[in-house]
Design an enzyme around this catalytic site. Structure first.
Site, PDB file in Angstrom:
ATOM      1  N   ASN A 123     -27.646  18.289  -5.588  1.00  0.00           N
ATOM      2  CA  ASN A 123     -28.225  17.193  -5.806  1.00  0.00           C
ATOM      3  C   ASN A 123     -27.340  16.022  -6.696  1.00  0.00           C
ATOM      4  O   ASN A 123     -27.964  15.283  -7.201  1.00  0.00           O
ATOM      5  CB  ASN A 123     -29.624  16.989  -5.997  1.00  0.00           C
ATOM      6  CG  ASN A 123     -30.232  17.859  -7.321  1.00  0.00           C
ATOM      7  OD1 ASN A 123     -29.305  18.132  -7.927  1.00  0.00           O
ATOM      8  ND2 ASN A 123     -31.257  18.508  -7.049  1.00  0.00           N
ATOM      9  N   ARG A 162     -32.577  14.275 -19.110  1.00  0.00           N
ATOM     10  CA  ARG A 162     -34.107  15.101 -19.580  1.00  0.00           C
ATOM     11  C   ARG A 162     -34.545  14.212 -20.588  1.00  0.00           C
ATOM     12  O   ARG A 162     -34.012  13.613 -21.416  1.00  0.00           O
ATOM     13  CB  ARG A 162     -33.610  16.270 -20.148  1.00  0.00           C
ATOM     14  CG  ARG A 162     -33.383  17.594 -19.119  1.00  0.00           C
ATOM     15  CD  ARG A 162     -34.720  17.795 -18.283  1.00  0.00           C
ATOM     16  NE  ARG A 162     -34.549  18.994 -17.475  1.00  0.00           N
ATOM     17  CZ  ARG A 162     -34.389  18.895 -15.989  1.00  0.00           C
ATOM     18  NH1 ARG A 162     -33.948  17.455 -15.659  1.00  0.00           N
ATOM     19  NH2 ARG A 162     -34.059  19.826 -15.455  1.00  0.00           N
ATOM     20  N   GLN A 206     -43.162  16.505 -18.548  1.00  0.00           N
ATOM     21  CA  GLN A 206     -43.749  16.164 -17.169  1.00  0.00           C
ATOM     22  C   GLN A 206     -44.639  17.181 -16.581  1.00  0.00           C
ATOM     23  O   GLN A 206     -44.592  18.184 -16.845  1.00  0.00           O
ATOM     24  CB  GLN A 206     -42.229  16.208 -16.446  1.00  0.00           C
ATOM     25  CG  GLN A 206     -41.310  15.250 -16.603  1.00  0.00           C
ATOM     26  CD  GLN A 206     -39.940  15.375 -15.882  1.00  0.00           C
ATOM     27  OE1 GLN A 206     -38.982  14.763 -16.139  1.00  0.00           O
ATOM     28  NE2 GLN A 206     -39.995  16.416 -14.871  1.00  0.00           N
ATOM     29  N   HIS A 228     -40.009  11.939 -11.906  1.00  0.00           N
ATOM     30  CA  HIS A 228     -38.760  12.902 -11.580  1.00  0.00           C
ATOM     31  C   HIS A 228     -38.649  13.013  -9.999  1.00  0.00           C
ATOM     32  O   HIS A 228     -39.062  13.896  -9.516  1.00  0.00           O
ATOM     33  CB  HIS A 228     -39.065  14.113 -12.107  1.00  0.00           C
ATOM     34  CG  HIS A 228     -37.913  14.931 -12.419  1.00  0.00           C
ATOM     35  ND1 HIS A 228     -37.641  16.091 -13.357  1.00  0.00           N
ATOM     36  CD2 HIS A 228     -36.523  14.726 -12.046  1.00  0.00           C
ATOM     37  CE1 HIS A 228     -36.413  16.617 -13.209  1.00  0.00           C
ATOM     38  NE2 HIS A 228     -35.697  15.548 -12.667  1.00  0.00           N
TER      39      HIS A 228
END
Lengths: 425, 425
Positions: A148, A286, A315, A334
């Site tokens: 990705n 991050r 998260q 995210h």
């Protein structure tokens, strides 16, 4: 299987694994129990046949696995002692997890998972896995490297434009029934001619620079090493050895560094102060690279004129996370790495690795985070290089056993955080 | 001044203007009254010294104008018989307007403006000017061609990414304290590999194609003529002569056509139905190119999976405009061409034209919409070509007087809409 792992660990202790590697890597014959932990799609599962990354579709590999006699359990229930995942820990052989709904693979869980051989990340990253424990148990940990990177680079460029062009206040006017061009225009700019600096120019950073090229910006990059001269020439990006020297030049700063102990909290109050007043920051790497409160304070004061990203610390972001409420934020959950295209790529990558695992074949080398208890390092450096963000820089790759082979090169802490990979997606 | 215009019109009627052009174009000596109509910035005026496009800053040319003895009035009050603009109509020499807060220059106002010589658009476009009346009165109408083509092309690429990657639902989750990756991911895609078609490949369309190139998409363009072979080769964009043949191929359709009588309502129910189900549409050209209700209906049915743009019909969009409420819209007010960079460019362009006007010099030729009552046409075609969206295609440029010289080539209606420019920004 417990026997097999015990045997594996003994051989490991002898330090003579290379010739055994192929055999060890091969799955033992017979049915395997494979568990996948994904996010639940609920009503959205039926809306797109290619939405394979959710628990309802389980990467689309159920028929294939079951036709070969394997057992496949999928769940989103991953927390607490009575969760569905916990029930399967004692006898699973393979655990598939994802950074988008991370099942935390702790030392305790690894200890309980007597049959466990393989930890696969559907996507990129291993933040959620105790890699030292995994390496100590002789496990293999692998991701679908590169699955990705394009997704994330595109998403970064979108966020740069959203901030530079001040998109969101205009959109909010539309929703609220308003029309006030001045309230948008006074802080809307073109990207052309601005200075963009990426902190890290690995795979994602490079793809971003390539996509930025036709926008006629001044492109800068900070990394430990210069990129290939051809790519530098093609993108026109200039190398900045000193991060603190680059930051005051940038209208936009994009974070493309992995989370390591060196980058954790890298953008604290002092470093943010080194940025130009009115800087725009994009961070899809991050959340923990930023000091959460320092970012919120700088957005409130206007020193940061806009902040956008899809990564948070922690998260999922709690309801009271200050980034939800700070001015000029363009945040999302995210999401950038789990587009439908990304899902299809990482589902195919997981299937490929399972197929190789059943057949006793090696994985694509770049996918390994830990290979049967051994971590990759690059000779010539004692620091970790994340493949999802930093290219290998042509350094020779070696497989070493943490604690056993590294010796004076690094401490266990460095192994954990600098030699083992802490991916960014 | 009324005398001067009367004289001018007489000469015009003789059809022997060319040799007189320079002299006619020159401002008569002495103080001029220049009126500018811009949007009000209010509290935002002081927030950015480069925010020159607002009424408070009036393009930043006051000191320069007044030092030369000219009078400079700026206002945002432009509607109704008692507005500030109306008071100055009888004796102004130059009127500066902008598409972002358009002062409508009607035939009635032109008739009342006995001293008027020059109508300048701060930006691009002349939708708001009755060009036939302006041409009939022998006026010059000019814009700052090219001043914001980069601004608009960048904005279009941002909107493509926002729709393809499904940005807004994620951002709304953040604001509402939610976290539901599946609700975003099931319809989030990468741009890579998708087919993007631009309806019109003039200046903005070409800049968009250049910026799309590194995204590895399939690029298509529909226009009346093929673009230069070098640019086609560079961008890899394929020519589509038939719009209706292109539309079913496109994942994303971008409108880069001017508003003419041929494009008004071009995307009605029937044409939208020719697009692929789930098409994404970006339109920063003009709202009236779309059938408003057909777009809203197709968004509601899901045939259009996302619609984004900054242009509406009418503008400002009323509170009950259906595009404010339709699903999957990523709309803003009309903003893409009035970034701070765009403002600085069109302010500089207006100042340059005023300077040339005072000195009796010609403007940059591409800026003219009407030159002392004459409209540019290109020989070999009876259709208008908009320079803000369509390149001149190397056709010979000629200056003709509408109604007088066009003869059999076109009707007054065609002069109005096809020969005279209806710009897009």
């Amino acid at each position: 299987m417990a026997m097999r792992r015990a045997a594996q660990q003994s051989i490991q202790a002898l330090g003579s694994r290379v010739s055994q590697s192929k055999q060890l890597h091969q799955a033992t014959p017979g049915s395997k129990k494979i568990v996948g932990v994904f996010y639940k799609a609920g009503e959205y599962a039926e809306k797109n046949p290619n939405f394979v990354g959710c628990v309802e579709r389980g990467l689309g590999i159920r028929d294939w696995l079951e036709s070969q006699g394997h057992q496949y359990i999928v769940t989103d229930d991953k927390e607490g002692p009575n969760c569905e995942l916990e029930k399967h820990i004692p006898d699973l052989h393979v655990l598939i997890t994802t950074p988008f709904h991370p099942a935390y693979v702790t030392a305790e869980r690894i200890k309980k998972a007597k049959n466990l051989q393989l930890l696969l990340t559907a996507g990129i990253g291993s933040d959620h896995i105790d890699l030292k424990a995994a390496a100590g148990a002789g496990l293999t940990v692998a991701e679908v490297t590169g699955s990705n990177v394009v997704s994330v680079a595109e998403d970064e460029l979108m966020r740069i434009l959203i901030l530079v062009r001040n998109f969101l206040p205009g959109h909010h006017q539309v929703i609220k029934g308003e029309w006030d061009v001045a309230a948008i225009a006074y802080r809307a700019y073109d990207l052309e001619g601005k200075t963009i600096g990426t902190v890290g120019a690995g795979r994602i950073g490079k793809l971003l620079l390539q996509r930025l090229k036709p926008f006629n910006c001044n492109l800068l990059y900070h990394d430990r090493l210069k990129m290939e001269p051809e790519l530098e020439q093609h993108t026109g990006a200039k190398f900045e050895e000193d991060l603190d020297a680059m930051l005051p030049k940038c209208d936009v700063v994009v974070i493309n560094a992995p989370l390591t102990e060196k980058t954790r909290g890298l953008f604290d109050k002092q470093r943010i102060a080194k940025c130009k007043k009115g800087v725009l920051i994009v961070n899809n790497a991050r959340g923990a690279i930023m000091d959460t409160q320092a970012v919120a304070d700088a957005c409130a004061s206007g020193h940061i004129a806009g902040y956008s990203g899809d990564v948070w610390n922690p998260q999922p972001a709690p309801k009271d996370h200050p980034w939800r409420y700070m001015p000029n934020q363009a945040m999302t959950p995210h999401i950038s790495g789990t587009t439908i295209d990304g899902q299809l790529r990482y589902a195919a990558g997981v299937k490929d690795m399972l197929d190789r695992y059943f057949k006793g074949e090696d994985f694509p080398p770049q996918n390994y985070i830990v290979k049967e208890g051994m971590a990759p390092i690059w000779s010539g450096t004692s620091n970790f290089i994340c493949e999802s963000c930093y290219a290998p820089h042509n350094l020779e790759r070696k497989w070493l056993r943490p604690r056993l082979d590294c010796g004076s090169q690094c401490s266990p802490r460095l192994i954990r955080f600098d030699l083992l990979r802490v991916g960014t997606h």
